[in-house]
Design a protein around this motif. Structure first.
Motif, mmCIF file in Angstrom:
data_model
loop_
_atom_site.group_PDB
_atom_site.id
_atom_site.type_symbol
_atom_site.label_atom_id
_atom_site.label_comp_id
_atom_site.label_asym_id
_atom_site.label_seq_id
_atom_site.Cartn_x
_atom_site.Cartn_y
_atom_site.Cartn_z
ATOM 1 N N GLN A 297 36.760 38.781 31.455
ATOM 2 C CA GLN A 297 37.628 37.890 30.694
ATOM 3 C C GLN A 297 39.057 37.953 31.206
ATOM 4 N N ALA A 298 39.522 39.157 31.536
ATOM 5 C CA ALA A 298 40.885 39.309 32.068
ATOM 6 C C ALA A 298 41.014 38.617 33.421
ATOM 7 N N ILE A 299 39.959 38.771 34.251
ATOM 8 C CA ILE A 299 39.976 38.123 35.575
ATOM 9 C C ILE A 299 39.981 36.608 35.425
ATOM 10 N N ASP A 300 39.116 36.100 34.514
ATOM 11 C CA ASP A 300 39.060 34.645 34.298
ATOM 12 C C ASP A 300 40.396 34.113 33.789
ATOM 13 N N ALA A 301 41.038 34.858 32.892
ATOM 14 C CA ALA A 301 42.340 34.429 32.378
ATOM 15 C C ALA A 301 43.379 34.404 33.485
ATOM 16 N N GLU A 302 43.345 35.393 34.356
ATOM 17 C CA GLU A 302 44.300 35.455 35.468
ATOM 18 C C GLU A 302 44.069 34.311 36.445
ATOM 19 N N LYS A 303 42.766 34.023 36.686
ATOM 20 C CA LYS A 303 42.458 32.897 37.573
ATOM 21 C C LYS A 303 42.954 31.591 36.971
ATOM 22 N N ALA A 304 42.778 31.429 35.659
ATOM 23 C CA ALA A 304 43.232 30.209 34.991
ATOM 24 C C ALA A 304 44.742 30.066 35.105
ATOM 25 N N ASN A 305 45.451 31.178 34.916
ATOM 26 C CA ASN A 305 46.908 31.150 35.039
ATOM 27 C C ASN A 305 47.345 30.800 36.451
ATOM 28 N N THR A 306 46.641 31.410 37.423
ATOM 29 C CA THR A 306 46.970 31.143 38.832
ATOM 30 C C THR A 306 46.711 29.680 39.188
ATOM 31 N N THR A 307 45.574 29.161 38.716
ATOM 32 C CA THR A 307 45.239 27.748 38.987
ATOM 33 C C THR A 307 46.262 26.803 38.365
ATOM 34 N N ALA A 308 46.676 27.105 37.131
ATOM 35 C CA ALA A 308 47.682 26.274 36.467
ATOM 36 C C ALA A 308 49.008 26.307 37.207
#
Length: 382
Positions: A297-308
């Motif tokens: 979940q932390a990795i997915d959140a970080e990826k989402a932030n990076t993509t945004a």
């Protein structure tokens, strides 16, 4: 000279690590031909100690009218002190000293028609008045010593023993009566004990004489071995579990009841240990999965932030005029291109390209295409 009849015999069962001792006769006494003591405790205790070395369970079968107190006390104590499993049996009659020897067992068995008789010690007294009085005091102490066996077995006081059992009477008990009082643990069915029909009418002295003249059938050979198991000591894992070498015969190895119980206990303990280990394993797996889910979940959140952030940077670069941004361009690539584009825009006149510049409506966009910093304009007079 007549040969005294043996009052006990020992039959060993090496295959089962058991032994049976038959006490079938009067305990102690005098050989009136030689005036020597017979049926003594010293020989019995010596052979009993030898039996203990090889047998885990010792059966003591008694059919005796009793006999000498001091000989019987030594026999009682030798049996009572044994660390092996002792099972005593009333095979017919256990009277007087024989009754107390019967009480030395960890378990006491009897036949339905067995008889138990308990009374005070008795003796002959001689001497003057004071000497007889001293002997009477000694008799009282002997009775108290004998009574401890009854106290231990029934869990009663010395006063209760004196009132009900050492009350200067011959106290006879049938099997049912003795069982109700707590003397017996198990009643043997079907078989019949060897009991003289007139035994309860005889005085103790006559009873001993009658038994001394009787001939009892006492087994003298070892029981047959029917073990057909594998070769001796061929079970190293089983030996390791038991912590002891298996008993063997020429036909194979075997385990006795205590070893069977040890194996059952080991199996139960191992089953519990396996169940506990499986529970711990399941919990550890659940905890690990929860940790994995949390990290994912932390990795997915970080990826989402990076993509945004990448999308916002790409939008900003496009708005600034950066063209042909590659689909796989990184944040660093876009930032480099955007920085370069800003530098280019800042060199052009017009408030729309430089922050803080004054708005010039007359010339806005008129010379946007001219780079006045170029060298070709450096000679033009201003």
């Amino acid at each position: 000279m007549s040969q005294p009849k043996p009052y006990y015999n020992i039959v060993k069962n090496e295959a089962a690590k058991e032994a049976t001792i038959y006490i079938y006769g009067a305990i102690g006494g005098i050989d009136w031909d030689t005036y020597e003591t017979i049926n003594t405790a010293s020989k019995f205790t010596q052979e009993f100690n030898d039996v203990e070395k090889d047998a885990d369970t010792i059966h003591i079968r008694i059919n005796s009218p009793g006999g000498a107190v001091f000989e019987g006390q030594a026999i009682y104590n030798a049996i009572f002190a044994s660390k092996k499993k002792i099972i005593t049996y009333n095979d017919g009659i256990c009277a007087s000293m024989a009754a107390l020897i019967l009480l030395s067992g960890d378990e006491i068995h009897a036949f339905k028609n067995s008889l138990l008789m308990i009374h005070n010690s008795s003796s002959y007294y001689w001497g003057n008045k004071k000497e007889v009085e001293e002997q009477l005091l000694a008799a009282e102490k002997i009775d108290k010593a004998l009574g401890t066996a009854i106290e231990d077995r029934l869990g009663i006081t010395a006063e209760e023993v004196e009132k009900d059992y050492l009350n200067y009477k011959d106290n006879w008990f049938t099997t049912d009566e003795a069982e109700a009082l707590g003397f017996y643990d198990h009643i043997i069915q079907k078989e019949k004990a060897q009991v003289p029909e007139d035994i309860m009418q005889l005085k103790p002295k006559d009873m001993v004489s009658k038994y001394a003249a009787m001939t009892f059938t006492i087994p003298k050979t070892k029981s047959k071995i029917t073990n057909t198991m594998s070769k001796p000591n061929s079970f190293p894992n089983l030996v390791a579990v038991l912590g002891a070498t298996l008993a063997t015969t020429d036909k194979g190895s075997y385990i006795n009841d205590e070893q069977k119980e040890a194996i059952d206990n080991r199996i139960a303990a191992d089953a519990l240990a396996i169940q506990t280990a499986n529970s711990a394993k399941e919990k550890a797996e659940q905890d690990l999965q929860a940790e994995k889910d949390s990290r994912q979940q932390a990795i997915d959140a970080e990826k989402a932030n990076t993509t945004a952030a990448l999308k916002a940077m790409r939008t900003a670069a496009t708005a600034a005029g950066v063209e042909n941004i590659a689909e796989n361009a990184t944040m660093e690539d876009i930032n480099t291109a955007l920085t370069a584009q800003i530098a280019v825009l800042n060199k052009k006149p017009g408030a729309s390209h430089t922050s803080g510049a004054a708005e010039d409506k007359d010339t806005e966009g008129e010379f946007d295409y001219v780079d006045f910093e170029s060298s070709i304009y450096s000679q033009i007079k201003k």
